[in-house]
Design an enzyme around this catalytic site. Structure first.
Site, PDB file in Angstrom:
ATOM      1  N   GLY A 190       0.816  -1.209   0.000  1.00 31.27           N
ATOM      2  CA  GLY A 190       0.000   0.000   0.000  1.00 31.27           C
ATOM      3  C   GLY A 190       0.846   1.253   0.000  1.00 31.27           C
ATOM      4  O   GLY A 190       1.869   1.345  -0.667  1.00 31.27           O
ATOM      5  N   ASN A 194       2.462  10.121   5.128  1.00 29.07           N
ATOM      6  CA  ASN A 194       3.278  11.023   5.936  1.00 29.07           C
ATOM      7  C   ASN A 194       3.279  12.425   5.330  1.00 29.07           C
ATOM      8  O   ASN A 194       3.453  12.592   4.125  1.00 29.07           O
ATOM      9  CB  ASN A 194       4.710  10.502   6.011  1.00 29.07           C
ATOM     10  CG  ASN A 194       4.781   9.043   6.362  1.00 29.07           C
ATOM     11  OD1 ASN A 194       4.348   8.610   7.414  1.00 29.07           O
ATOM     12  ND2 ASN A 194       5.318   8.254   5.433  1.00 29.07           N
ATOM     13  N   GLU A 227      -3.513   9.473  -1.187  1.00 30.29           N
ATOM     14  CA  GLU A 227      -2.486   9.912  -0.235  1.00 30.29           C
ATOM     15  C   GLU A 227      -2.358  11.438  -0.211  1.00 30.29           C
ATOM     16  O   GLU A 227      -2.118  12.034   0.842  1.00 30.29           O
ATOM     17  CB  GLU A 227      -1.144   9.265  -0.568  1.00 30.29           C
ATOM     18  CG  GLU A 227      -1.143   7.748  -0.602  1.00 30.29           C
ATOM     19  CD  GLU A 227      -1.736   7.110   0.648  1.00 30.29           C
ATOM     20  OE1 GLU A 227      -1.556   7.661   1.754  1.00 30.29           O
ATOM     21  OE2 GLU A 227      -2.387   6.062   0.513  1.00 30.29           O
ATOM     22  N   GLU A 249      -9.635   8.267   6.765  1.00 35.96           N
ATOM     23  CA  GLU A 249      -9.586   7.342   5.629  1.00 35.96           C
ATOM     24  C   GLU A 249     -10.836   7.397   4.752  1.00 35.96           C
ATOM     25  O   GLU A 249     -10.750   7.232   3.532  1.00 35.96           O
ATOM     26  CB  GLU A 249      -9.358   5.914   6.126  1.00 35.96           C
ATOM     27  CG  GLU A 249      -8.041   5.716   6.860  1.00 35.96           C
ATOM     28  CD  GLU A 249      -6.812   5.971   5.995  1.00 35.96           C
ATOM     29  OE1 GLU A 249      -6.968   6.118   4.763  1.00 35.96           O
ATOM     30  OE2 GLU A 249      -5.703   6.037   6.552  1.00 35.96           O
TER      31      GLU A 249
END
Length: 558
Positions: A190, A194, A227, A249
């Site tokens: 995945g 960050n 992301e 999420e």
């Protein structure tokens, strides 16, 4: 679960004094730590050189440095990393200085700019020998030299800045860090969001643009968009505690489809969302193993439960339903205010509902004529209860007038329907005609707030379809006559029904036949047309809803 450290000092201090604590810390990083905390992987498969990476989410920052390792305990961080020649060091912020380590020949310190206030699990560093491919707006893609030379980083080099620019404009808040590094990490599963240093598996960042593999291209587009969405939803504003991980999420999943649609409309991002996410997670959410989007976690291990389809896909589906309730303009305005007011802080679902309700009031889409409840009262049954409803539709004539009688029940595999749990359900419907139906008007025309509601309708002649464009998170069962009319329409001219509603008819009838709500004959009649179908969403729905259900607790983290 709590760890307590007591510090003793011979120096007296007063209340409100600022105290600097210096701790000598050594981490015992054995093979069992592979993939979490600070860990090493071979830089390339044919190399004997190790690169070092971090994976701190959810509770592994404590393996790398002493910290209060909880998402709502935010701080600024000053990071420095010692390395030898031949390495690149990346962290959340840019390098501001490099100088020799005293007494250690060949070693240097890389000093990084102080971070903004942030959560420990988002701290990251990558110590590697990769090549950087610079894009616009200080976005750089990092990968091994062989992959860079093959041009595999160029697609992400292009779309990364485009996605960041789209999110900045959409939510009215620019990306807040001075740079963005995205790194292809060997043997990673995945990706990890960050802040300013996103770490990806190779297949989620690198793509060969000379290939014609649409699914590989979609994988990169979706994950990069996911992301980067986290840089706003999760990094800038972080859920207060893991019990509401969907605020991170679920939003990254929903917003990734906004971004993907904006960057490449040919990918049918929303068709993928409806079929791959919503109708797939509904199969999980009707089992006795399911759980509420917002529920307490009981241990560090239990936090892992939150990284599965209920958080990601149900979260995204419920957010899309909020868009249907309020309108896209209100949702976008509400999210912009939510991010602005809570930036660098933490949020709970009540914060989200407040800002969305205010935006709905501004646009005149909330409250609604048939639902005067607050937006929070409306949404909490969806976020605080496991499962979802089945809406049953019956046509009725009362005093010569046509009505739809709608009832709801809690839909569960292998169990009788019940009203032990009910939901406030937004309702819209279409009378299908071959002359055209307005599928884009997805605003609710009514609500099921109790067990039943009766709605007037103009005609009983043709088929009725509830839940235009499949925006509501619920299944629908019709009377046998309406199912047959729908089956005839699909065989005659399936384009009379929106592709997302065709997808819902397919997945609903398959599920309802498995639970005995409809006969196998009805299922076969509805699905008979499928060999003539040409559009992605119905075909993918058929694929998703006929295959065996997968374990939904331990998906790869993205």
């Amino acid at each position: 679960q709590k760890g307590t450290i007591i510090l003793f000092t011979e120096t007296e201090f007063e209340d409100d004094d600022s105290i600097a604590i210096v701790i000598d810390f050594e981490a015992n990083i054995g093979p069992e730590f592979r993939g979490k905390g600070l860990y090493k992987e071979l830089c390339t498969e044919d190399s004997d050189k190790f690169c070092w990476f971090t994976q701190f989410e959810s509770t592994s920052a404590r393996y790398a440095f002493p910290c209060i390792d909880e998402p709502n305990k935010k701080a600024t961080f000053d990071i420095k990393v010692a390395r030898t020649e031949g390495w690149n060091t990346l962290s959340n912020m840019p390098i501001v200085d490099t100088f020799a380590v005293d007494g250690m020949e060949g070693w240097v310190w890389d000093i990084f700019q102080t971070t903004p206030v942030m959560s420990t699990y988002l701290i990251a560093f990558a110590i590697q020998d990769f090549v950087g491919v610079e894009g616009v707006d200080n976005v750089t893609i990092w990968a091994n030299k062989e992959d860079v030379d093959a041009g595999l980083a160029e697609y992400s080099q292009q779309i990364g800045p485009e996605v960041i620019n789209f999110y900045s404009k959409t939510f009215g808040i620019g990306f807040t860090l001075p740079k963005m590094d995205m790194v292809s990490v060997p043997k990673k599963g995945g990706a990890m969001e960050n802040w300013g240093l996103i770490l990806y598996s190779k297949d989620t960042l690198l793509y060969d643009q000379e290939s014609n593999d649409v699914e590989k291209k979609w994988r990169v587009l979706e994950v990069v968009a996911h992301e980067l969405a986290h840089q706003w939803f999760g990094d800038l504003v972080t859920m207060d505690w893991w019990s509401q991980t969907w605020l991170n999420e679920g939003f990254a999943s929903y917003v990734s489809h906004l971004g993907a649609e904006a960057i490449d409309p040919t990918m049918d991002s929303w068709g993928r969302m409806v079929t791959h996410r919503m109708f797939s997670v509904m199969r999980d959410d009707s089992t006795d193993q399911s759980w509420a989007m917002s529920d307490e976690v009981t241990s560090r291990r239990d936090i892992g439960r939150k990284f599965g389809s209920i958080t990601y896909s149900k979260g995204a589906s419920v957010i899309r339903m909020m868009e249907g309730m309020l309108g896209y303009g209100a949702l976008k305005r509400g999210l912009g205010h939510y991010l602005d007011e809570l930036q660098y802080g933490n949020s709970e679902e009540e914060d989200l509902f407040f800002h969305l309700e205010v935006a709905g009031q501004y646009f005149g889409t909330w409250p609604q004529l048939t639902n005067r409840n607050s937006f929070e009262e409306t949404m909490k049954p969806w976020t605080n209860q496991a499962g979802y409803p089945l809406v049953t539709v019956k046509k009725e004539k009362i005093d010569g007038l046509n009505y739809l009688l709608l009832s709801q029940s809690w839909y569960r595999d292998g169990m009788e329907d019940s009203t032990e749990q009910i939901w406030p359900i937004p309702i819209n419907f279409a009378a299908v005609t071959f002359l055209g139906t307005d599928w884009d008007d997805i605003a609710p025309v009514s609500w099921i707030l109790g067990e039943t509601v009766t709605l007037p309708t103009q005609t009983m002649d043709g088929p009725i379809v509830l839940n235009k464009k499949a925006t509501g998170y619920y299944r629908i069962n019709y009377e046998e006559e309406n199912w047959k009319l729908l089956a005839t329409t699909l065989m005659t001219d399936y384009s009379a029904i929106h592709p997302y509603n065709r997808a819902q008819l397919i997945c609903d009838v398959i599920s309802l036949a498995s639970t005995g709500h409809v006969t196998q004959e009805i299922k076969e009649q509805v699905l008979e047309y499928i060999d003539t179908e040409t559009e992605f969403a119905p075909l993918n729905a058929y694929k998703e809803c006929t295959q065996e259900r997968k374990d939904f607790h331990l998906d790869d983290k993205i």
